[in-house]
Design a protein around this motif. Structure first.
Motif, PDB file in Angstrom:
ATOM      1  N   PRO A 286       0.796  -1.239   0.000  1.00  0.00           N
ATOM      2  CA  PRO A 286       0.000   0.000   0.000  1.00  0.00           C
ATOM      3  C   PRO A 286       0.820   1.277   0.000  1.00  0.00           C
ATOM      4  N   LEU A 287       2.149   1.179   0.236  1.00  0.00           N
ATOM      5  CA  LEU A 287       3.022   2.350   0.198  1.00  0.00           C
ATOM      6  C   LEU A 287       4.081   2.138  -0.865  1.00  0.00           C
ATOM      7  N   ASP A 288       4.356   3.183  -1.611  1.00  0.00           N
ATOM      8  CA  ASP A 288       5.366   3.112  -2.667  1.00  0.00           C
ATOM      9  C   ASP A 288       6.727   3.405  -2.059  1.00  0.00           C
ATOM     10  N   SER A 289       7.671   2.446  -2.178  1.00  0.00           N
ATOM     11  CA  SER A 289       8.995   2.619  -1.557  1.00  0.00           C
ATOM     12  C   SER A 289       9.799   3.732  -2.197  1.00  0.00           C
ATOM     13  N   SER A 290       9.463   4.128  -3.437  1.00  0.00           N
ATOM     14  CA  SER A 290      10.195   5.231  -4.069  1.00  0.00           C
ATOM     15  C   SER A 290       9.776   6.587  -3.525  1.00  0.00           C
ATOM     16  N   ILE A 291       8.635   6.655  -2.836  1.00  0.00           N
ATOM     17  CA  ILE A 291       8.146   7.937  -2.303  1.00  0.00           C
ATOM     18  C   ILE A 291       8.334   7.995  -0.789  1.00  0.00           C
ATOM     19  N   GLU A 292       7.929   6.937  -0.091  1.00  0.00           N
ATOM     20  CA  GLU A 292       8.051   6.904   1.365  1.00  0.00           C
ATOM     21  C   GLU A 292       8.453   5.501   1.802  1.00  0.00           C
ATOM     22  N   ALA A 293       8.919   5.382   3.022  1.00  0.00           N
ATOM     23  CA  ALA A 293       9.423   4.103   3.528  1.00  0.00           C
ATOM     24  C   ALA A 293       8.259   3.173   3.847  1.00  0.00           C
ATOM     25  N   ILE A 294       8.460   1.905   3.509  1.00  0.00           N
ATOM     26  CA  ILE A 294       7.420   0.920   3.791  1.00  0.00           C
ATOM     27  C   ILE A 294       7.560   0.442   5.228  1.00  0.00           C
ATOM     28  N   SER A 295       6.594  -0.317   5.680  1.00  0.00           N
ATOM     29  CA  SER A 295       6.568  -0.763   7.074  1.00  0.00           C
ATOM     30  C   SER A 295       7.660  -1.803   7.323  1.00  0.00           C
ATOM     31  N   PRO A 296       8.075  -1.967   8.598  1.00  0.00           N
ATOM     32  CA  PRO A 296       9.115  -2.983   8.904  1.00  0.00           C
ATOM     33  C   PRO A 296       8.693  -4.401   8.564  1.00  0.00           C
ATOM     34  N   VAL A 297       7.397  -4.687   8.688  1.00  0.00           N
ATOM     35  CA  VAL A 297       6.918  -6.037   8.346  1.00  0.00           C
ATOM     36  C   VAL A 297       7.121  -6.318   6.868  1.00  0.00           C
ATOM     37  N   ASN A 298       6.744  -5.329   6.038  1.00  0.00           N
ATOM     38  CA  ASN A 298       6.925  -5.505   4.593  1.00  0.00           C
ATOM     39  C   ASN A 298       8.396  -5.531   4.210  1.00  0.00           C
ATOM     40  N   GLN A 299       9.233  -4.770   4.928  1.00  0.00           N
ATOM     41  CA  GLN A 299      10.670  -4.827   4.653  1.00  0.00           C
ATOM     42  C   GLN A 299      11.215  -6.225   4.927  1.00  0.00           C
ATOM     43  N   LYS A 300      10.856  -6.779   6.072  1.00  0.00           N
ATOM     44  CA  LYS A 300      11.315  -8.127   6.416  1.00  0.00           C
ATOM     45  C   LYS A 300      10.744  -9.158   5.431  1.00  0.00           C
ATOM     46  N   PHE A 301       9.461  -8.965   5.053  1.00  0.00           N
ATOM     47  CA  PHE A 301       8.796  -9.875   4.117  1.00  0.00           C
ATOM     48  C   PHE A 301       9.481  -9.852   2.744  1.00  0.00           C
ATOM     49  N   SER A 302       9.819  -8.657   2.250  1.00  0.00           N
ATOM     50  CA  SER A 302      10.513  -8.566   0.956  1.00  0.00           C
ATOM     51  C   SER A 302      11.919  -9.143   1.043  1.00  0.00           C
ATOM     52  N   GLN A 303      12.566  -8.982   2.206  1.00  0.00           N
ATOM     53  CA  GLN A 303      13.904  -9.555   2.377  1.00  0.00           C
ATOM     54  C   GLN A 303      13.860 -11.078   2.308  1.00  0.00           C
ATOM     55  N   TYR A 304      12.850 -11.683   2.945  1.00  0.00           N
ATOM     56  CA  TYR A 304      12.710 -13.143   2.887  1.00  0.00           C
ATOM     57  C   TYR A 304      12.315 -13.606   1.480  1.00  0.00           C
ATOM     58  N   LEU A 305      11.429 -12.837   0.844  1.00  0.00           N
ATOM     59  CA  LEU A 305      11.009 -13.223  -0.508  1.00  0.00           C
ATOM     60  C   LEU A 305      12.158 -13.165  -1.496  1.00  0.00           C
ATOM     61  N   HIS A 306      13.108 -12.292  -1.235  1.00  0.00           N
ATOM     62  CA  HIS A 306      14.259 -12.180  -2.128  1.00  0.00           C
ATOM     63  C   HIS A 306      15.125 -13.440  -2.109  1.00  0.00           C
ATOM     64  N   GLU A 307      14.980 -14.270  -1.072  1.00  0.00           N
ATOM     65  CA  GLU A 307      15.779 -15.485  -0.951  1.00  0.00           C
ATOM     66  C   GLU A 307      15.085 -16.714  -1.528  1.00  0.00           C
ATOM     67  N   ASN A 308      13.975 -16.534  -2.302  1.00  0.00           N
ATOM     68  CA  ASN A 308      13.194 -17.695  -2.749  1.00  0.00           C
ATOM     69  C   ASN A 308      13.962 -18.578  -3.715  1.00  0.00           C
ATOM     70  N   ALA A 309      14.876 -17.979  -4.544  1.00  0.00           N
ATOM     71  CA  ALA A 309      15.607 -18.790  -5.526  1.00  0.00           C
ATOM     72  C   ALA A 309      16.550 -19.774  -4.851  1.00  0.00           C
ATOM     73  N   SER A 310      17.103 -19.399  -3.689  1.00  0.00           N
ATOM     74  CA  SER A 310      18.027 -20.304  -2.986  1.00  0.00           C
ATOM     75  C   SER A 310      17.305 -21.533  -2.435  1.00  0.00           C
ATOM     76  N   TYR A 311      15.991 -21.479  -2.327  1.00  0.00           N
ATOM     77  CA  TYR A 311      15.229 -22.634  -1.860  1.00  0.00           C
ATOM     78  C   TYR A 311      14.597 -23.409  -3.013  1.00  0.00           C
ATOM     79  N   LEU A 312      14.272 -22.711  -4.129  1.00  0.00           N
ATOM     80  CA  LEU A 312      13.582 -23.373  -5.227  1.00  0.00           C
ATOM     81  C   LEU A 312      14.530 -24.007  -6.234  1.00  0.00           C
TER      82      LEU A 312
END
Length: 773
Positions: A286-312
């Motif tokens: 719901p927040l655009d990271s290019s304009i304002e900072a996203i929530s810590p939950v979404n930051q952690k969630f995107s960080q974990y999602l970025h590691e999906n290739a190492s598991y797949l």
């Protein structure tokens, strides 16, 4: 025989259908004939109506013509009345004519005029009524004609369609009948051949049964007499025996593994896209990271999602190694699939990854629900997506357990029996179907959510594109899950069946599988060595005798080979000398021609009486000329060779070889240019032929169109000729009726003139009587 009976039943069915179609065709033919008769009757009725219409038109024309004549007559009478009135006025002024005669004449003219006026009114009324009736009849007939034409066109179209349909059906049935007759004949011949072959096979079977029974008796007697002990009592030693090899099972296992690898690769690519686009969406909504900072939950969630290739990616790599380990010579059972442990560990790691990102995903959806622009419908869709993600994680956890159970027998042979393995495969198939259902629900709910988010005022083009990519990844995920579930259900019997491996019915021990495979390889090499055909042996004395013959034949063969080589070298050398002497002969011929020319010149000079000084000078010049090279052209089959007479020096020989070489090179270049020219001409002619062929095809098409147009033109000409003949006949009829009408009108006019003359004479006689009085 079953095929023959099936063919006979099919043939009887086709015959029944053909008879039905034939009866329907008869009914349709009768209907077509009825329609044609009705159309012909309607056409006759239309022609009669047209004739009556023409008659009415003719009568109307005659009435209009008569009306014009009467109007002219009335005008003439009115003019005569005016003249008579003027004359009466004059007579009144003069006092010559009595008023009674004028009154009588006036009354006669008034009565006549009144009658003419009434007749004119009556004719006008009749003309108007006839015209109205004619128009009404014409409109009715035209509407009826249009309706009948439409009905006839519809009936004709239906009849044409039905005739074409039933002709096609009849042709198809006839072709099917012929094909089935041919097939029946072939099947009868095959049946006869099969009967003969079955008799032969039965005879061979009896012979083999007798042979096998005799061999069985012999082998049983040998086993009873020769085998001292039975080694199947100890399972540890029994597991080292070479098991039976089922090559068909191995090929099927390799094929199934290849298909599973393809499905897992599609699944991995779909999951990679889903996680990557989910990460991209988290940075946009719901927040655009290019304009304002996203929530810590979404930051952690995107960080974990970025590691999906190492598991797949390890899932795909481990399954590829498992597929490569299944070869044709290997033994593929659960106890020997050591690579399945690596795939189980990778799948367990990915399941743990899904459980790790599930809370963050649920929190991210809750943040989307807390947004200011989130409607009640979007909130409901987000709650549905939360439930779908929970179900998806649970299904993957269940699949992880089943894959781990299947990987256990490769470590411990007593971990799973055949019935428990069958139950695991059945539950795994059900879980894959559940995964397909969950992915379908997830895709449906996400599509509903995306359709609602498209109407948001803050939705950017990047956000819409990300949503579309997410939907496509979910669609591919659903497709791959469905294919995988169908594949597993179709091959469930193969997975659950026992391949029959193991030494004498025992179970393969995974710890002893390597030793068993090595024993299998040794047995295969031993059997191939046994089956190798040994060369036949020869007696010693015969071998000594043959050795002397062999050595002498080899020596004679070597000598003959040397003679052949020497003769070939001699032939090549003689050919070279032949070419050399041919060139020398050509040069000598050239020299002879020059000498003969010089002698002829000298004889000519001697005959001319030249002095000795000039003769000697000429000799010197001729000698110089003879010493100097002079080019001479020699023609041969290869071409024209320019030869220069030269001495036997080395420089002259080199120049001569150079000339020969240049001559042949020029000849080769000429031939290549001619060949290129011929190739270009051939290509040109080929293009022209293709163009001419295209023109011919176009001309054929134009000819066909022109023939069709000519047919249409001929049809139009015949139709116009018919119309012309009908109009000509109608005009002739009208002219005859008009001439008759004119004759009758002339008669009436002559009668009226006679009456007018008699009235005038009577009026004149009355006037004279009045004057006499």
């Amino acid at each position: 025989m079953a095929n023959v009976t099936d063919l006979q039943s099919k043939y009887s069915k086709l015959a029944q259908e053909y008879s039905k179609l034939r009866a329907q065709n008869q009914v349709l033919k009768k209907a077509v004939l009825d329609e044609q008769t009705s159309s012909n009757s309607l056409k006759d009725e239309l022609k009669q109506k047209e004739q009556s219409l023409r008659k009415v038109e003719q009568e109307m024309d005659s009435l209009s013509f008569r009306n014009q004549q009467l109007t002219k007559r009335v005008e003439l009478l009115q003019e005569e009345l005016l003249l008579s009135e003027s004359k009466s006025k004059r007579s009144r002024n003069k006092g010559d004519s009595p008023p009674q005669v004028n009154l009588q004449a006036q009354s006669v003219f008034d009565e006549d005029l009144q009658k003419k006026i009434q007749e004119n009114e009556r004719l006008h009324i009749q003309f108007y009524e006839a015209d109205e009736q004619f128009r009404r009849q014409e409109a009715q007939l035209r509407s009826r004609l249009d309706q009948l034409e439409k009905e006839s066109e519809q009936h004709q179209a239906v009849v044409d369609a039905l005739t074409s349909k039933y002709t096609d059906a009849i042709e198809k049935l006839q072709s099917d009948k012929a094909r089935l007759e041919v097939k029946a004949q072939t099947l009868e011949r095959e049946a006869k051949d099969c009967r003969v072959r079955t008799e032969e096979c039965q005879q061979q079977l009896r012979k083999y049964q007798t042979e096998v029974s005799s061999q069985l008796k012999h082998s049983s007697s040998v086993i009873q007499e020769k085998v001292p002990f039975n080694d199947t009592q100890l399972s540890d030693y029994n597991s080292l025996n070479v098991p039976l090899h089922n090559r068909r099972h191995q090929l099927k296992a390799r094929d199934v593994a290849a298909q599973a690898l393809g499905f897992v690769q599609n699944l991995v690519s779909a999951l990679l896209n889903f996680h990557s686009y989910t990460e991209q969406r988290v940075h946009i909504y719901p927040l655009d990271s290019s304009i304002e900072a996203i929530s810590p939950v979404n930051q952690k969630f995107s960080q974990y999602l970025h590691e999906n290739a190492s598991y797949l990616r390890p899932l795909e790599e481990d399954l590829l190694q498992l597929h490569q380990s299944i070869t044709e010579d290997a033994i593929t059972v659960l106890e020997t699939l050591a690579k399945l442990q690596d795939f189980s560990r990778s799948f367990s790691a990915y399941s743990s990854f899904l459980q790790k990102i599930l809370p963050y995903q649920l929190k991210s959806l809750e943040e989307e629900c807390d947004a200011s622009l989130c409607t009640a419908a979007l909130t409901a869709r987000n709650h549905q997506l939360q439930n779908d993600m929970k179900k998806l994680t649970a299904v993957f956890h269940k699949l992880k357990s089943y894959v781990a159970l299947l990987a256990v027998p490769s470590v411990r042979s007593d971990a799973m029996c055949q019935s428990s393995a069958t139950a695991v495969f059945t539950q795994m198939s059900a879980s894959l179907h559940g995964l397909h259902d969950v992915s379908t629900e997830l895709s449906k709910h996400y599509s509903q959510k995306v359709s609602l988010e498209q109407d948001l005022p803050t939705a950017t083009q990047k956000f819409r594109t990300t949503n579309e990519c997410l939907l496509s990844s979910l669609a591919s995920l659903t497709n791959s899950c469905g294919k995988m579930a169908t594949f597993f259900s179709n091959n469930l019997d193969f997975f659950a069946s026992c391949p029959g491996y193991g030494p004498r019915g025992g179970v393969v021990n995974p710890l002893q599988a390597d030793s068993m495979i090595e024993n299998k390889r040794r047995a295969a090499t031993y059997m191939s060595a046994i089956r190798k055909v040994r060369p036949e042996s020869v007696a010693y004395r015969e071998a000594l005798a043959n050795r002397h013959i062999l050595t002498s034949s080899t020596e004679s063969r070597e000598g003959l080979m040397q003679q052949v080589v020497q003769s070939q070298e001699k032939i090549s050398r003689l050919e070279q000398e032949k070419e050399h002497w041919l060139l020398e002969a050509q040069l000598g011929q050239v020299r002879l021609q020059k000498e003969s020319q010089r002698i002829a010149q000298l004889e000519a000079q001697i005959a001319a009486g030249a002095p000795e000084e000039q003769h000697s000078a000429a000799d010197g010049s001729d000698a110089a000329r003879a010493d100097s090279p002079e080019p001479v052209q020699d023609s041969s089959l290869v071409g024209i060779l320019t030869i220069t007479s030269c001495s036997e020096s080395a420089a002259d020989q080199e120049s001569r070889e150079h000339l020969i070489k240049t001559h042949y090179m020029s000849r080769v270049s000429d031939l290549t240019s001619q060949l290129q020219m011929c190739d270009s001409k051939a290509v040109h002619f080929h293009a022209e032929c293709r163009a001419v062929a295209k023109r011919l095809a176009i001309a054929e098409k134009s000819r066909e169109t022109m023939t069709e147009e000519l047919k249409l033109a001929n049809q139009n000409i015949t139709r116009l000729q018919d119309e012309l003949s009908t109009t000509k006949r109608s005009y002739e009829d009208q002219l005859s009726m008009m001439s008759d009408h004119l004759c009758s009108m002339n008669d009436t006019l002559s009668k009226q003139r006679d009456e007018i003359d008699t009235l005038k004479l009577a009026s004149k006689g009355n006037s004279k009587k009045n004057k006499g009085r």
